[in-house]
Design a protein around this motif. Structure first.
Motif, PDB file in Angstrom:
ATOM      1  N   UNK A 143       0.834  -1.205   0.000  1.00  0.00           N
ATOM      2  CA  UNK A 143       0.000   0.000   0.000  1.00  0.00           C
ATOM      3  C   UNK A 143       0.868   1.255   0.000  1.00  0.00           C
ATOM      4  N   UNK A 144       1.999   1.187   0.703  1.00  0.00           N
ATOM      5  CA  UNK A 144       2.877   2.352   0.709  1.00  0.00           C
ATOM      6  C   UNK A 144       3.448   2.617  -0.685  1.00  0.00           C
ATOM      7  N   UNK A 145       3.888   1.544  -1.381  1.00  0.00           N
ATOM      8  CA  UNK A 145       4.370   1.720  -2.746  1.00  0.00           C
ATOM      9  C   UNK A 145       3.249   2.193  -3.679  1.00  0.00           C
ATOM     10  N   UNK A 146       2.078   1.642  -3.495  1.00  0.00           N
ATOM     11  CA  UNK A 146       0.928   2.071  -4.307  1.00  0.00           C
ATOM     12  C   UNK A 146       0.652   3.559  -4.102  1.00  0.00           C
ATOM     13  N   UNK A 147       0.648   3.968  -2.833  1.00  0.00           N
ATOM     14  CA  UNK A 147       0.370   5.382  -2.534  1.00  0.00           C
ATOM     15  C   UNK A 147       1.484   6.296  -3.025  1.00  0.00           C
ATOM     16  N   UNK A 148       2.689   5.753  -3.206  1.00  0.00           N
ATOM     17  CA  UNK A 148       3.783   6.584  -3.692  1.00  0.00           C
ATOM     18  C   UNK A 148       3.793   6.675  -5.215  1.00  0.00           C
ATOM     19  N   UNK A 149       3.469   5.591  -5.934  1.00  0.00           N
ATOM     20  CA  UNK A 149       3.559   5.566  -7.395  1.00  0.00           C
ATOM     21  C   UNK A 149       2.286   6.080  -8.057  1.00  0.00           C
ATOM     22  N   UNK A 150       1.153   5.599  -7.601  1.00  0.00           N
ATOM     23  CA  UNK A 150      -0.116   5.957  -8.261  1.00  0.00           C
ATOM     24  C   UNK A 150      -0.388   7.459  -8.207  1.00  0.00           C
ATOM     25  N   UNK A 151      -0.272   8.119  -7.064  1.00  0.00           N
ATOM     26  CA  UNK A 151      -0.512   9.576  -7.080  1.00  0.00           C
ATOM     27  C   UNK A 151       0.454  10.319  -8.009  1.00  0.00           C
ATOM     28  N   UNK A 152       1.738   9.843  -8.089  1.00  0.00           N
ATOM     29  CA  UNK A 152       2.683  10.488  -9.005  1.00  0.00           C
ATOM     30  C   UNK A 152       2.229  10.330 -10.451  1.00  0.00           C
ATOM     31  N   UNK A 153       1.809   9.122 -10.828  1.00  0.00           N
ATOM     32  CA  UNK A 153       1.307   8.906 -12.180  1.00  0.00           C
ATOM     33  C   UNK A 153       0.051   9.732 -12.449  1.00  0.00           C
ATOM     34  N   UNK A 154      -0.829   9.802 -11.452  1.00  0.00           N
ATOM     35  CA  UNK A 154      -2.030  10.619 -11.627  1.00  0.00           C
ATOM     36  C   UNK A 154      -1.664  12.084 -11.834  1.00  0.00           C
ATOM     37  N   UNK A 155      -0.654  12.551 -11.089  1.00  0.00           N
ATOM     38  CA  UNK A 155      -0.230  13.940 -11.268  1.00  0.00           C
ATOM     39  C   UNK A 155       0.369  14.198 -12.636  1.00  0.00           C
TER      40      UNK A 155
END
Length: 355
Positions: A259-271
């Motif tokens: 979940x920590x990796x998900x929260x770090x990568x997905x928001x960056x991709x969304x941005x």
């Protein structure tokens, strides 16, 4: 009759074992022996002396059995010939002697407790009945698993009269009530809830049920708190249970890392996605506005050209040269009507440049 007034030649029993007293004290002792009629060894005790001693002893015993003190955190319940008579507040009081009045001290301001499954040194309940602590802690949960539950019940004596006379052995009764309620509450939940997330709910529900039962039984007890301590599986399965817990903890750890990796990568991709979309929208609007502006300028220029073609051509030519000539370094102007070409001063050359 032997002479009780022993002189220096014939020391008495007291004088034989102890040093001689001063003359004043000897006179007082002699006067006392004379009045008591020879109570010293060797003298016959008269009836009046026995009566005086009996009266003194009776008064002393009466006073000793009549006076009693009630501590500041307690009250005294007085029974006269076994029947309830009064409730006495803290302080020094008198009662009828020789067992006519019996004072029973009851702590009403001190918080008492009963421990189940363990015992704290020096904090035992005086009303606690000795029971098998291991048997108390063995319980079956709602999913048919076994657990060892340790807990503490903290209570106060709210009504001394009910506490002493309504229920026989109120401490043992409270213990049985607490055990029964805890088994009922634990039996309604799974072993995972009992050990992990359901502790607070178990404490609250057990407290309410214990308060209701003590009120129904008129025990004179007020339950203040029910607190769970250690909750463990039975000893034969503790090793396996610990392995399962470790596996679950490892599972939770891996899930949290993912979940920590998900929260770090997905928001960056969304941005980045939002940024690209905004850039594309901006470029689209820019091209549209430029095209519309060029079209409007061409339309206006066409209208002027229709009105005056020569003037418009010359103006376009001059405007074009204004844009082109500043970018040319060397300029040579040739006029066909001139006879010869004269050297010109190159004004665009900077000072110090070679010709």
């Amino acid at each position: 009759m032997a002479d009780n007034n022993n002189g220096p030649e014939n020391p008495g029993p007291w004088e034989t074992k102890h040093k001689r007293a001063p003359p004043e004290i000897e006179d007082i002792l002699r006067l006392g022996r004379e009045r008591l009629g020879g109570l010293v060894p060797g003298g016959p005790p008269p009836l009046i002396s026995i009566a005086v001693v009996g009266v003194i002893a009776f008064v002393a015993v009466s006073a000793w059995s009549s006076l009693y003190t009630v501590p500041s955190d307690s009250v005294a319940v007085i029974q006269r010939f076994g029947k309830y008579n009064a409730e006495v507040p803290p302080g020094l009081h008198l009662k009828l002697p020789f067992g006519i009045d019996v004072a029973t001290l009851v702590s009403v301001k001190r918080q008492l407790k009963q421990e189940f499954g363990f015992t704290t040194p020096g904090s035992g309940d005086p009303f606690q009945s000795p029971v098998d602590g291991r048997r108390e802690t063995e319980m079956v949960t709602g999913d048919l698993n076994a657990a060892l539950v340790e807990w503490v019940v903290q209570y106060r004596i709210s009504d001394p009269l009910k506490f002493l006379f309504e229920v026989r052995e109120p401490g043992a009764t409270l213990r049985y009530v607490s055990e029964s309620v805890m088994r009922e509450v634990v039996g309604d939940r799974t072993v995972d809830e009992v050990i992990t997330i359901g502790r607070q709910e178990i404490e609250s529900e057990a407290l309410l049920k214990m308060q209701a039962l003590t009120t129904r039984y008129a025990m004179g007890i007020s339950i203040d708190q029910v607190q769970l301590k250690n909750i463990n599986p039975p000893e034969p399965v503790q090793a396996s249970f610990n392995e399962v817990n470790q596996a679950q903890q490892e599972k939770e750890r891996l899930i949290n890392e993912a979940r920590r990796e998900y929260n770090k990568v997905i928001p960056l991709a969304e941005g980045e996605k939002d940024q690209r979309i905004r850039e594309a929208d901006g470029y689209r609007l820019k091209r549209i506005n430029e095209a519309e502006g060029d079209a409007a300028r061409f339309t206006a220029l066409l209208a002027e050209y229709v009105k005056a073609p020569e003037v418009t051509k010359r103006r376009i030519y001059i405007e074009t040269l204004e844009e082109v000539l500043p970018g040319i370094g060397s300029k040579i102007i040739v006029d066909g009507s001139t006879a010869s070409i004269l050297p010109l001063l190159n004004l665009d050359r900077q000072q110090g440049d070679q010709p």
